[in-house]
Design an enzyme around this catalytic site. Structure first.
Site, short mmCIF file in Angstrom:
data_model
loop_
_atom_site.label_atom_id
_atom_site.label_comp_id
_atom_site.label_asym_id
_atom_site.label_seq_id
_atom_site.Cartn_x
_atom_site.Cartn_y
_atom_site.Cartn_z
N LYS A 106 -7.72 -1.46 6.25
CA LYS A 106 -7.92 -2.19 4.98
C LYS A 106 -6.97 -3.38 4.89
O LYS A 106 -7.36 -4.48 4.49
CB LYS A 106 -7.65 -1.26 3.78
N HIS A 164 0.86 -1.18 0.00
CA HIS A 164 0.00 0.00 0.00
C HIS A 164 0.89 1.23 0.00
O HIS A 164 1.91 1.28 0.69
CB HIS A 164 -0.91 0.01 1.23
N1 URA Z 1 -4.03 5.67 1.54
C1 URA Z 1 -5.11 5.29 2.27
O1 URA Z 1 -5.70 4.24 2.03
N2 URA Z 1 -5.51 6.08 3.26
C2 URA Z 1 -4.89 7.23 3.58
O2 URA Z 1 -5.29 7.90 4.51
C3 URA Z 1 -3.78 7.61 2.82
C4 URA Z 1 -3.36 6.81 1.80
#
Ligand code: URA
Length: 444
Positions: free
Chosen positions: A189, A84
């Site tokens: 997530k 991510h």
């Molecule tokens: N990516 C995300 O999923 N959330 C954030 O707050 C920043 C980047």
């Protein structure tokens, strides 16, 4: 005990620590629709200014994760690893990395986000491919993972519904730049994906969420510490975001650039970041004994075309029109374009990512209100970057807009992103450092 949103907002506004019960009341109430946007906006702003300590942050992560289902992917053989990014300008890495690591044997259940502030979002980029469905239900998500080892979706009513709502609200209320809120958003997530390991790409420089690199380091440390507390082995790479990554900024421009890389043609910085993050995923997934071996494996899968073949299948399975993968040049072109040219000879000393990201968003590549649509043709192609030699009249960047003429103010802002001087200037390094369980090690 009876809890009240106003009291919770007041306590955080005054710098007090929230209890787990209070955070739960907020997350549950907002997810169900019982607490209105305006009260949550006020609370987000209070958190932005007052922060949260490690205990509050961990509670926020857990409660946001538990607002939906936590996946159990143990019936799918293979290591479950994801990447991510904290968000950058021109960051289309996920589009290449996801099929690339899956081609190496990693199971990659990627839950991504939309454009946030001046940074682009993977979901908006994928949806620039007509028909691509990022809102698969859980059964379909599992089916695709079983079949291909990779699937790319957004937060849904089933997975991380709290982040789905909070993410859009933060984008529209200038509350993105908060370490606890970013930890809550990203880690909820990633923890919901049922992973064995996580690789983070924490951007550093003007185009990153935090323009000050010192805050990017703090963010990387907070993300790794919090993920570790949840037992998820995590490594954060600090990567260059003083200038945009690669060439394209904007949904289709970036998707097209990712397709070009999958077909063997890539900008050096984009390829370096993608291969490095992918190698870490393969290595943390224990598919190779060493990181060098992992690097060789991902390079081979990219060069052989296997990653492209898998991306093509993925787009097909998720409903996208693969004609635009086979011949990206058949995609519609923006009606309006403007070339920014150098006015003197010299070397590029600045190619300011945040300014270019903001201009791309205002051209239509991002949103100013939650409800706004995206102009998939809008964006910027960056042709010269820091260290490049230019002559007067050379094109530095091209602005595109599909929905109307390009305002002079945006042309002026994009022009101001570049600085050219007579003396030579070194290109910017791509990889800056790493944060893992041993702490921070700087490479540059
Ligand atoms: N990516 C995300 O999923 N959330 C954030 O707050 C920043 C980047």
């Amino acid at each position: 005990m009876i809890l009240s949103p106003i009291e919770i907002i007041t306590r955080k506004r005054n710098g007090e620590k929230l209890t787990e019960a209070e955070i739960q009341f907020i997350i549950d109430g907002y997810t169900r629709g019982d607490i209105p946007d305006y009260q949550i906006s006020a609370l987000l702003m209070a958190i932005y200014f007052q922060g949260m300590d490690a205990e509050e942050t961990a509670a926020l992560v857990r409660l946001m994760r538990d607002s939906g289902v936590v996946l159990d992917l143990s019936d799918i053989p293979g290591p479950k690893v994801d990447k991510h990014s904290t968000g950058g300008v021109g960051d289309k890495v996920s589009l290449v990395l996801a099929p690339l690591v899956a081609a190496c044997g990693v199971i990659n259940p990627m839950i991504s986000g939309r454009s946030l502030a001046h940074t682009g979002g993977t979901l908006d980029k994928l949806e620039s491919i007509p028909g691509f469905n990022t809102q698969l239900d859980l059964d379909a998500f599992r089916r695709v993972l079983h079949e291909l080892g990779v699937c790319l979706i957004g937060q849904t009513a089933e997975i991380c519904p709290a982040d789905k709502k909070l993410y859009a609200l933060r984008d529209a209320t200038a509350t993105v730049e908060s370490i606890p809120l970013i930890c809550g958003s990203i880690l909820s997530k990633k923890l919901a994906e049922g992973l064995d390991a996580l690789v983070l790409d924490v951007k550093c420089g003007s185009g990153a969420i935090f323009a000050d690199p010192a805050y990017s380091v703090k963010l990387a440390e907070a993300l790794v510490a919090t993920a570790t507390e949840f037992g998820l082995p995590t490594v954060a790479l600090l990567t260059q975001m003083e200038q945009p990554l690669g060439r394209g900024i904007g949904t289709w421009l970036e998707t097209a650039e990712a397709i070009r890389m999958l077909k063997g043609e890539a900008e050096a910085d984009f390829e370096e970041v993608t291969l490095t993050l992918s190698a870490y995923m393969v290595w943390l997934g224990k598919l190779t004994a060493t990181l060098d071996e992992a690097r060789e494996r991902v390079t081979e899968k990219l060069r052989s075309g296997e990653a492209f073949a898998l991306f093509r299948k993925l787009v097909q399975v998720q409903g996208g029109d693969v004609r635009y993968l086979d011949s990206p040049e058949s995609y519609p072109t923006a009606e309006h374009r403007f070339e920014i040219r150098a006015t003197t000879d010299g070397y590029v000393h600045r190619c300011h990512a945040r300014t270019l990201g903001q201009v791309a968003m205002l051209l239509g590549a991002g949103r100013q209100k939650k409800e706004d649509g995206i102009d998939y043709l809008a964006g910027i192609e960056v042709l010269k970057k820091v260290g490049d030699r230019v002559q007067a009249g050379d094109t530095l960047a091209v602005l595109y807009r599909g929905t109307g003429p390009i305002p002079q103010e945006l042309i002026d802002r994009a022009t101001s992103a570049f600085a050219i001087a007579a003396e030579p200037c070194q290109p910017l390094p791509t990889l800056l450092g790493i944060v893992d369980e041993k702490g921070l090690r700087r490479w540059m």
